[in-house]
Each structure stands twice: as structure tokens, then as C-alpha cells.
Scaffold this motif. Structure first.
Motif, PDB file in Angstrom:
ATOM      1  N   VAL A 153      -1.847  -8.242 -16.701  1.00 19.96           N
ATOM      2  CA  VAL A 153      -2.801  -9.362 -16.801  1.00 19.96           C
ATOM      3  C   VAL A 153      -2.856  -9.883 -18.244  1.00 19.96           C
ATOM      4  N   LEU A 154      -2.892  -8.964 -19.220  1.00 20.64           N
ATOM      5  CA  LEU A 154      -2.901  -9.380 -20.632  1.00 20.64           C
ATOM      6  C   LEU A 154      -1.679 -10.231 -20.951  1.00 20.64           C
ATOM      7  N   ASP A 155      -0.518  -9.785 -20.495  1.00 16.37           N
ATOM      8  CA  ASP A 155       0.723 -10.536 -20.748  1.00 16.37           C
ATOM      9  C   ASP A 155       0.681 -11.904 -20.079  1.00 16.37           C
ATOM     10  N   HIS A 156       0.205 -11.922 -18.833  1.00 16.34           N
ATOM     11  CA  HIS A 156       0.129 -13.173 -18.069  1.00 16.34           C
ATOM     12  C   HIS A 156      -0.760 -14.195 -18.785  1.00 16.34           C
ATOM     13  N   LEU A 157      -1.869 -13.711 -19.361  1.00 11.96           N
ATOM     14  CA  LEU A 157      -2.810 -14.604 -20.041  1.00 11.96           C
ATOM     15  C   LEU A 157      -2.481 -14.796 -21.525  1.00 11.96           C
ATOM     16  N   LYS A 158      -1.384 -14.145 -21.962  1.00 10.28           N
ATOM     17  CA  LYS A 158      -0.941 -14.211 -23.366  1.00 10.28           C
ATOM     18  C   LYS A 158      -2.030 -13.721 -24.329  1.00 10.28           C
ATOM     19  N   ILE A 159      -2.710 -12.647 -23.931  1.00 10.85           N
ATOM     20  CA  ILE A 159      -3.708 -12.011 -24.803  1.00 10.85           C
ATOM     21  C   ILE A 159      -2.987 -10.922 -25.587  1.00 10.85           C
ATOM     22  N   GLU A 160      -2.824 -11.148 -26.879  1.00 11.99           N
ATOM     23  CA  GLU A 160      -2.068 -10.186 -27.682  1.00 11.99           C
ATOM     24  C   GLU A 160      -2.870  -8.924 -27.978  1.00 11.99           C
ATOM     25  N   LYS A 161      -4.178  -9.105 -28.151  1.00 15.85           N
ATOM     26  CA  LYS A 161      -5.020  -7.972 -28.544  1.00 15.85           C
ATOM     27  C   LYS A 161      -6.416  -8.191 -27.983  1.00 15.85           C
ATOM     28  N   ALA A 201       0.822  -1.222   0.000  1.00 16.08           N
ATOM     29  CA  ALA A 201       0.000   0.000   0.000  1.00 16.08           C
ATOM     30  C   ALA A 201       0.849   1.264   0.000  1.00 16.08           C
ATOM     31  N   PHE A 202       1.959   1.233   0.733  1.00 12.76           N
ATOM     32  CA  PHE A 202       2.776   2.447   0.845  1.00 12.76           C
ATOM     33  C   PHE A 202       3.730   2.599  -0.336  1.00 12.76           C
ATOM     34  N   LYS A 203       4.063   1.495  -0.980  1.00 12.02           N
ATOM     35  CA  LYS A 203       5.007   1.541  -2.099  1.00 12.02           C
ATOM     36  C   LYS A 203       4.357   2.002  -3.397  1.00 12.02           C
ATOM     37  N   GLN A 204       3.108   1.576  -3.615  1.00  8.27           N
ATOM     38  CA  GLN A 204       2.487   1.805  -4.920  1.00  8.27           C
ATOM     39  C   GLN A 204       2.155   3.270  -5.165  1.00  8.27           C
ATOM     40  N   LYS A 205       2.608   3.760  -6.307  1.00  8.72           N
ATOM     41  CA  LYS A 205       2.252   5.121  -6.714  1.00  8.72           C
ATOM     42  C   LYS A 205       1.093   5.023  -7.701  1.00  8.72           C
ATOM     43  N   TYR A 206       0.065   5.796  -7.446  1.00  9.80           N
ATOM     44  CA  TYR A 206      -1.110   5.735  -8.303  1.00  9.80           C
ATOM     45  C   TYR A 206      -1.039   6.821  -9.368  1.00  9.80           C
ATOM     46  N   THR A 207      -0.745   6.393 -10.589  1.00 12.69           N
ATOM     47  CA  THR A 207      -0.798   7.288 -11.746  1.00 12.69           C
ATOM     48  C   THR A 207      -1.601   6.540 -12.815  1.00 12.69           C
ATOM     49  N   PHE A 208      -2.093   7.277 -13.801  1.00 11.15           N
ATOM     50  CA  PHE A 208      -2.842   6.610 -14.872  1.00 11.15           C
ATOM     51  C   PHE A 208      -1.950   5.626 -15.622  1.00 11.15           C
ATOM     52  N   THR A 209      -0.674   5.964 -15.765  1.00 11.15           N
ATOM     53  CA  THR A 209       0.272   5.064 -16.439  1.00 11.15           C
ATOM     54  C   THR A 209       0.452   3.778 -15.641  1.00 11.15           C
ATOM     55  N   ALA A 210       0.631   3.907 -14.325  1.00 12.55           N
ATOM     56  CA  ALA A 210       0.838   2.727 -13.468  1.00 12.55           C
ATOM     57  C   ALA A 210      -0.396   1.830 -13.473  1.00 12.55           C
ATOM     58  N   LEU A 211      -1.577   2.428 -13.449  1.00 20.41           N
ATOM     59  CA  LEU A 211      -2.814   1.646 -13.439  1.00 20.41           C
ATOM     60  C   LEU A 211      -3.047   0.954 -14.786  1.00 20.41           C
ATOM     61  N   ALA A 212      -2.637   1.614 -15.877  1.00 24.43           N
ATOM     62  CA  ALA A 212      -2.722   0.982 -17.200  1.00 24.43           C
ATOM     63  C   ALA A 212      -1.751  -0.203 -17.275  1.00 24.43           C
ATOM     64  N   HIS A 213      -0.601  -0.071 -16.632  1.00 17.38           N
ATOM     65  CA  HIS A 213       0.371  -1.182 -16.598  1.00 17.38           C
ATOM     66  C   HIS A 213      -0.192  -2.386 -15.842  1.00 17.38           C
ATOM     67  N   ASP A 214      -1.017  -2.137 -14.822  1.00 19.98           N
ATOM     68  CA  ASP A 214      -1.675  -3.239 -14.101  1.00 19.98           C
ATOM     69  C   ASP A 214      -2.496  -4.087 -15.074  1.00 19.98           C
ATOM     70  N   ILE A 215      -3.202  -3.400 -15.988  1.00 14.15           N
ATOM     71  CA  ILE A 215      -4.034  -4.091 -16.983  1.00 14.15           C
ATOM     72  C   ILE A 215      -3.145  -4.882 -17.941  1.00 14.15           C
ATOM     73  N   LEU A 216      -2.080  -4.232 -18.403  1.00  7.05           N
ATOM     74  CA  LEU A 216      -1.154  -4.875 -19.334  1.00  7.05           C
ATOM     75  C   LEU A 216      -0.533  -6.142 -18.728  1.00  7.05           C
TER      76      LEU A 216
END
Length: 261
Positions: A77-85, A60-75
């Protein structure tokens, strides 16, 4: 990694990823799941601190909340599931994260469906944000959230959406709410950039005719981004289009995705 749920469809190689707004969770898409999973592979996400994506004290204290960081959270999951598009369907603040992801990795975004899209903070919403920033450490966040919910969704017909979002917001921690609220400090320059720059990605804005805070700016952007964007307005509907008018929403979105496959 943030929490996610997958519904596989063996007859399709297409993915549709759903991104909720601040204070919600993946459960707000319950009126979409049946119609969409019969045609596509579905990915539902819980954003940081929402739903089952609970932040531990350690992170909780380490994470910086920016729109870029939150978009990376989504990415991630996509990478983990091997969803290219994937096609992306978002609501409210989730639409900003989808657009941010498309800005960073356009090749991963097949189309964008932006419901209750936020493209500009009008005068009333700017005042709301200032009030929130003034009182965010003083008032319990639920008091603020209920107030915002009533301003954004004021009509009697919006009651179901208000209740749903307030019930989801109850599951957030005060610290988590404050972190998300601090994101508003960087929202204006981000939205200004989005309004100016048109991406070469098929985009459907799907708005309620009663979404008086955000619909006017979306109309203007669609006029200037006419090569990639179109607008579908649902009558007798407020901000949370997928909850208030699920049939109209599902029909419009599925039709749009079908044409962009």
C-alpha cells in the motif's frame, strides 16, 4: 491489495499509518481520526480478512499467513501511494507487524508508536494460546474470541473495548480466524528477536496500567532499549488504550510525533 483509506492534509508532508490488531479493523481508530487528520496525512489499513479486506475463495487457499507476508501487505500500500516514509501507530497484534516492517525496511519507518504492545507471551497467555490451538477446529471462533477478550480485558471499565472487538470479530470467517490463530505458532521466536534487538527508530510504547498481561515485559524492554524507546503508561486503562482513553492517547502520540518529525 488490502483495503485502505486516506485522509490528505494539504499543509503537511508527514504521514501517519494506523495498523489495527487481530479481529479488529480500521474502524477502531474512529477516536483518533479527527485529531490526527488536522495535522498529518492519515493512512488507515484493514489487514487481510478484516474490515473491507475480504479474502476471495480463490486467494484464501493460496495466501500463507506469516508476519513477513502481512508486513509486505502494508508495504504494498505504501508503494502504491508513493509514501516513502511514515510514522506508524499500532495496537496489540498490529504492533508486531509494525516492528516486523521496521526490521525489514527501517528506512520506511519514521517512528513507531506501539499501543498495547505485545513483546512477550506470559504464562497465562501461553496457556490461552494452547487452549485456542486445541479447540480452534471444534469451537465456533467467536466463543474463543469472547473468552480471549475477557481474559485480556477483564474489568468492567474495559467493556467498551471488549464489545468493539467482539463486534469486529463477528465479521471474520472461521477459516480466516484459524489462519490468524496459526500465526501464534511463530510468535515466540519473533518476539524474542524483537526483545533482543534495538532498532535505531524513535519508539513510543503506550500502555494501560491495567494491561497486566503485556505491560511487565514492555517495561523491561524499554529499560534495555533506552536509546530509542520510551514508555508512557495511561492510568485506569486496559489493553486497548486508544479506545479506552482516547484523549490521553491522542495527546501523548501527537506530542511524540511532533518531536520526531
Amino acid at each position: 491489495m488490502i483495503n485502505y483509506t486516506v485522509y490528505k492534509n494539504e499543509n503537511s508532508d508527514q504521514w501517519v499509518t494506523f495498523v489495527h490488531g487481530a479481529g479488529g479493523s480500521s474502524s477502531i481508530w474512529f477516536k483518533q481520526i479527527r485529531d490526527f487528520k488536522s495535522k498529518y496525512n492519515i493512512l488507515l489499513l484493514d489487514l487481510r480478512g478484516h474490515g473491507e479486506s475480504k479474502t476471495t475463495l480463490k486467494t484464501a487457499f493460496k495466501q500463507k499467513y506469516t508476519f513477513t507476508a502481512l508486513a509486505h501487505d502494508i508495504l504494498e500500500v505504501l508503494d502504491h501511494l508513493k509514501i516513502e516514509k511514515s510514522h506508524f501507530v499500532g495496537i496489540s497484534l498490529g504492533t508486531i507487524l509494525i516492528r516486523q516492517l521496521a526490521e525489514m525496511y527501517p528506512d520506511r519507518v519514521q517512528s513507531m508508536i506501539l499501543g498495547g504492545a505485545i513483546l512477550k507471551m506470559n504464562f497465562r497467555s501461553q496457556i490461552l494460546m494452547r487452549l485456542g490451538n486445541t479447540f480452534k477446529y471444534v469451537l465456533p471462533y467467536l466463543v474463543l474470541y469472547k473468552f480471549f477478550a475477557f481474559v485480556i480485558m477483564p474489568k468492567k471499565s474495559h467493556k467498551q473495548s471488549r464489545i468493539l472487538f467482539i463486534n469486529e470479530a463477528k465479521k471474520l470467517y472461521q477459516k480466516e480466524f484459524i489462519k490468524w490463530f496459526k500465526l501464534t505458532a511463530e510468535i515466540n521466536p519473533v518476539l524474542k528477536w524483537f526483545r533482543q534487538v534495538e532498532l535505531d527508530i524513535p519508539t513510543l510504547y503506550i500502555m494501560g496500567e491495567e494491561d497486566y498481561m503485556f505491560l511487565p515485559s514492555v517495561r523491561k524492554v524499554v529499560e534495555s532499549h533506552y536509546r530509542s524507546s520510551q514508555l508512557f503508561v495511561i492510568q485506569n486503562c486496559g489493553h486497548v488504550v486508544n479506545v479506552e482513553q482516547p484523549n490521553a492517547f491522542n495527546t501523548a502520540v501527537l506530542s511524540f510525533i511532533h518531536t520526531t518529525k
